[in-house]
Design an enzyme around this catalytic site. Structure first.
Site, short mmCIF file in Angstrom:
data_model
loop_
_atom_site.label_atom_id
_atom_site.label_comp_id
_atom_site.label_asym_id
_atom_site.label_seq_id
_atom_site.Cartn_x
_atom_site.Cartn_y
_atom_site.Cartn_z
N ASP A 13 0.84 -1.13 0.03
CA ASP A 13 0.01 0.06 -0.05
C ASP A 13 0.84 1.22 -0.07
OD1 ASP A 13 -2.64 1.32 0.07
OD2 ASP A 13 -2.73 1.04 2.32
N HIS A 54 -4.60 2.82 -6.87
CA HIS A 54 -5.66 2.57 -6.15
C HIS A 54 -7.14 2.35 -6.82
CE1 HIS A 54 -3.29 3.29 -2.30
NE2 HIS A 54 -4.36 2.64 -1.59
N HIS A 78 -6.85 -1.11 -7.82
CA HIS A 78 -7.05 -1.99 -6.75
C HIS A 78 -8.80 -2.23 -6.55
CE1 HIS A 78 -8.94 -1.92 -2.73
NE2 HIS A 78 -8.10 -2.84 -2.32
N HIS A 112 -5.57 -5.47 0.80
CA HIS A 112 -5.67 -4.38 0.15
C HIS A 112 -4.38 -4.00 -0.42
CE1 HIS A 112 -6.73 -0.09 -0.40
NE2 HIS A 112 -5.44 0.18 0.46
#
Ligand SMILES: [Zn+2]
Length: 372
Positions: free
Chosen positions: A173, A256, A259, A273
């Site tokens: 992340d 993101h 994601h 995540h």
């Protein structure tokens, strides 16, 4: 556009930091009763310390056992109980879903919130937003709050006992933070608080990346051996504070959004995540046409940390056209941060970049047969 930098009021980190929770809350002028929303392992590991530290500081408190999902129903249930205790501050202690719930309850009740993450697995604890998923684990929306947490307190003795895979996911992340920030700063787009970036946020995002490269492997080894080292301290700060400030105050881009796209298919639901963000970063670098050397540095890091860099690695054994389309459509939905990229991003371009990332990822994986 005004520049906006957003951060928690106070960030406290160190070995056995939980012992100072009461004093830190007192110093901020927070008042009880305290309502602690806690996951199972936080209750097991920290209950005795809460009794001492909150007792010494004169706080009365109630512990609420979190039920496992940051859902609308769970937020409402926790809120009812917090109201019944006349809580004046909410403390969240646990993983990301616990903290997301604590922030949501505090925002609903307009109370201060303290976050005590027991994992360094994502960039969320310092932020004023939560990620809401539907009951199937698919990304639903971002929930924005008026204020960042009043206090984020990270006990690295607790992090040292967490599963190594979760620390690695936090690095995935955090690895995207600098690249997404760079894209947003370059394009002069709005950050997560609706303002422009600052020199400070961009510098912190860069420091986040440099810290990961310098300390990532050693920090992972520390957690594998359940010890606290200076490398682990620096890395926890990178995953939690630097990444959190960097993404919120500089902005998110393709990584993101990809994601979020990956969560649209069930194949990836067992992955964390940060593992999906790491893959999203490869896709972003390819979409942006970044130099080979940069891609290689990122791939080398992912491989050394044992983070996935192929579609199979994130659970997609069979990347059919329909799955790729579902991912790309979700990633390019209106309002997605992929549109912070300085060019038009189409569904087709995302599908191609997702497949290209898999191809370079497989080459990298095969040239480093065993992680580390
Ligand atoms: Zn993230």
């Amino acid at each position: 556009m005004l520049s906006v930098f957003s951060s928690p009021s106070r960030y406290t980190q160190g070995k056995n930091a939980t012992e100072s929770l009461g004093r830190e809350m007192e110093r901020l002028g927070l008042e009880g009763p305290v309502f602690i929303i806690a996951g199972t392992s936080a209750r097991r590991e920290l209950a005795a310390t809460w009794k001492l530290t909150l007792g010494e500081a004169g706080f009365t408190y109630t512990v609420y056992a979190f039920r496992g999902e940051c859902s609308v129903a769970e937020i409402a249930r926790a809120r009812r109980e917090a109201e019944a205790t006349k809580a004046r501050v909410i403390v969240g202690a646990g993983g990301g879903k616990v903290l997301d719930t604590a922030r949501a309850v505090a925002a609903d009740m307009d109370l201060p919130v303290v976050n005590c993450p027991t994992l360094a697995s994502s960039d969320s604890p310092c932020s004023a937003l939560s990620v809401v998923y539907d009951e199937h684990g698919a990304f639903e929306k971002y929930l924005f709050y008026r204020r960042n947490p009043d206090l984020v307190l990270v006990d690295t003795a607790v992090i040292a006992k967490s599963p190594p895979r979760l620390l690695a996911a936090g690095m995935g992340d955090a690895l995207a933070t600098w690249f997404e920030a760079r894209t947003c700063v370059g394009g002069n787009v709005r950050n997560m608080r609706g303002g422009g970036s600052t020199l400070s946020a961009a510098a912190l995002a860069r420091l986040c990346y440099d810290t990961l490269l310098a300390d990532g492997v050693d920090a992972l080894r520390a957690v594998e051996n359940q010890v606290v080292t200076p490398a682990l301290e620096r890395l926890v700060e990178a995953n939690t504070l630097l990444s959190g400030l960097g993404f919120e105050s500089s902005g998110l881009a393709a990584a993101h959004a990809v994601h979020n796209g990956l969560t649209a298919i069930p194949d990836t639901h067992a992955m964390y995540h940060g593992e999906k963000v790491a893959y999203g970063l490869l896709v972003q670098l390819i979409l942006e046409g970044q130099p080979r050397t940069e891609l290689e540095t990122v791939l080398d890091f992912l491989t050394r940390i044992g983070l996935p860099c192929t579609l199979a690695g994130i659970g997609i054994q069979d990347p059919t056209r329909a799955k790729l389309k579902a991912i790309a459509q979700r990633a390019t939905a209106p309002g997605e941060t992929i549109h912070n990229e300085p060019f038009e991003v189409t569904v087709d371009a995302v599908i191609d970049a997702v497949l290209a990332a898999d191809a370079v990822g497989r080459v990298s994986r095969d040239s480093h047969p065993s992680p580390q």
